[in-house]
Design a protein around this motif. Structure first.
Motif, PDB file in Angstrom:
ATOM      1  N   ILE A   1     -21.790 -15.434 -29.406  1.00 16.09           N
ATOM      2  CA  ILE A   1     -23.190 -15.810 -29.602  1.00 16.09           C
ATOM      3  C   ILE A   1     -23.600 -15.415 -31.016  1.00 16.09           C
ATOM      4  O   ILE A   1     -22.806 -14.821 -31.753  1.00 16.09           O
ATOM      5  N   THR A   2     -24.830 -15.726 -31.390  1.00 20.12           N
ATOM      6  CA  THR A   2     -25.365 -15.259 -32.671  1.00 20.12           C
ATOM      7  C   THR A   2     -26.450 -14.235 -32.391  1.00 20.12           C
ATOM      8  O   THR A   2     -27.221 -14.369 -31.442  1.00 20.12           O
ATOM      9  N   VAL A   3     -26.473 -13.194 -33.234  1.00 18.11           N
ATOM     10  CA  VAL A   3     -27.433 -12.105 -33.061  1.00 18.11           C
ATOM     11  C   VAL A   3     -28.147 -11.855 -34.395  1.00 18.11           C
ATOM     12  O   VAL A   3     -27.644 -12.227 -35.449  1.00 18.11           O
ATOM     13  N   PRO A   4     -29.317 -11.219 -34.352  1.00 18.05           N
ATOM     14  CA  PRO A   4     -30.016 -10.879 -35.599  1.00 18.05           C
ATOM     15  C   PRO A   4     -29.199  -9.882 -36.433  1.00 18.05           C
ATOM     16  O   PRO A   4     -28.359  -9.158 -35.883  1.00 18.05           O
TER      17      PRO A   4
ATOM     18  N   ARG B   1     -32.820  -6.230 -27.670  1.00 17.88           N
ATOM     19  CA  ARG B   1     -31.969  -5.067 -27.424  1.00 17.88           C
ATOM     20  C   ARG B   1     -32.236  -4.529 -26.039  1.00 17.88           C
ATOM     21  O   ARG B   1     -33.348  -4.600 -25.551  1.00 17.88           O
ATOM     22  N   ALA B   2     -31.212  -3.964 -25.433  1.00 18.06           N
ATOM     23  CA  ALA B   2     -31.404  -3.401 -24.085  1.00 18.06           C
ATOM     24  C   ALA B   2     -31.971  -1.983 -24.183  1.00 18.06           C
ATOM     25  O   ALA B   2     -31.759  -1.281 -25.129  1.00 18.06           O
TER      26      ALA B   2
ATOM     27  N   ASN C   1     -34.968 -15.979 -40.237  1.00 21.72           N
ATOM     28  CA  ASN C   1     -34.118 -16.830 -39.406  1.00 21.72           C
ATOM     29  C   ASN C   1     -32.632 -16.649 -39.670  1.00 21.72           C
ATOM     30  O   ASN C   1     -31.861 -17.566 -39.479  1.00 21.72           O
ATOM     31  N   SER C   2     -32.219 -15.475 -40.149  1.00 21.68           N
ATOM     32  CA  SER C   2     -30.787 -15.302 -40.371  1.00 21.68           C
ATOM     33  C   SER C   2     -30.156 -14.647 -39.152  1.00 21.68           C
ATOM     34  O   SER C   2     -30.658 -13.668 -38.626  1.00 21.68           O
ATOM     35  N   PHE C   3     -29.062 -15.232 -38.691  1.00 21.55           N
ATOM     36  CA  PHE C   3     -28.322 -14.697 -37.559  1.00 21.55           C
ATOM     37  C   PHE C   3     -26.872 -14.568 -37.966  1.00 21.55           C
ATOM     38  O   PHE C   3     -26.402 -15.250 -38.871  1.00 21.55           O
ATOM     39  N   LYS C   4     -26.139 -13.675 -37.308  1.00 22.34           N
ATOM     40  CA  LYS C   4     -24.717 -13.504 -37.594  1.00 22.34           C
ATOM     41  C   LYS C   4     -23.933 -13.659 -36.294  1.00 22.34           C
ATOM     42  O   LYS C   4     -24.461 -13.405 -35.209  1.00 22.34           O
ATOM     43  N   PRO C   5     -22.674 -14.085 -36.362  1.00 20.63           N
ATOM     44  CA  PRO C   5     -21.879 -14.258 -35.150  1.00 20.63           C
ATOM     45  C   PRO C   5     -21.498 -12.905 -34.544  1.00 20.63           C
ATOM     46  O   PRO C   5     -21.338 -11.922 -35.262  1.00 20.63           O
TER      47      PRO C   5
END
Length: 187
Positions: free
Chosen positions: A162-165, A186-187, A149-153
């Motif tokens: 937003i926050t992303v993995p 991811r696209a 559950n860690s996300f970074k800005p």
């Protein structure tokens, strides 16, 4: 136009109430210990964005409105107005940019959106649920950092934060949910 009972109101319904057009945002059915049951409805005005909480008993009749939905293509923005073109008739319409609110940065050139009309009046613009964006800046990728559950800005190419993995790096294309402003994949 159809009249429905107060207890038949559902979230997303468009209603005519007190001379205005309202969309039901939240509906909760309440059965107090004393007195009759009612529906507590939180509504948002489609013309000016004001909110209203109203109680409807099952005997109350409410006018339900059907809005016409048209897919239209975004062309350009000028002087705070967004110009869209009907893909069938090629007619153009200019709408104020504040109609999109905080979802405005996700509108991209050539994007097809759904515009809801009441007669000839445009009331709402719906963006696609998922949009592809590029990450402009974020912290570097750290190898081995796989905490669940860690996300970074991160800042997207349209300026939205937003926050992303942790495994997503700068310059990568990602898919973002336009309703919740959350990373999807991811696209």
């Amino acid at each position: 136009m159809a009249k429905i009972n107060g207890n038949e109101i559902r979230p997303g319904n468009t209603l005519e109430h007190d001379g205005g057009l309202w969309v039901a945002v939240k509906v909760s059915h309440v059965k107090p210990g004393k007195g009759g049951a009612f529906a507590q409805v939180e509504m948002k005005n489609l013309r000016n964005g004001t909110k209203l909480n109203e109680r409807f008993r099952s005997a109350d009749k409410v006018e339900q409105i059907r809005l016409e939905q048209k897919d239209q293509q975004f062309l350009f923005e000028a002087d705070g107005m967004l110009t869209f073109m009907d893909s069938e008739t090629f007619e153009q319409i200019a709408l104020p940019a504040d109609l999109l609110g905080d979802r405005r940065p996700f509108l991209q050139d050539g994007m097809t959106v759904t515009i809801e009309y009441y007669d000839v009046e445009a009331l709402n613009v719906s963006l696609p649920e998922k949009v592809t964006c590029t990450i402009e800046e974020t912290e570097p990728v750290v190898k081995g950092q796989t905490a669940a559950n860690s996300f970074k800005p991160a800042v997207l190419d349209n300026g939205v934060r937003i926050t992303v993995p942790p495994f997503v790096g700068q310059g990568e294309k990602i898919i973002v949910n336009t309703e919740t402003f959350e990373y999807v994949e991811r696209a």
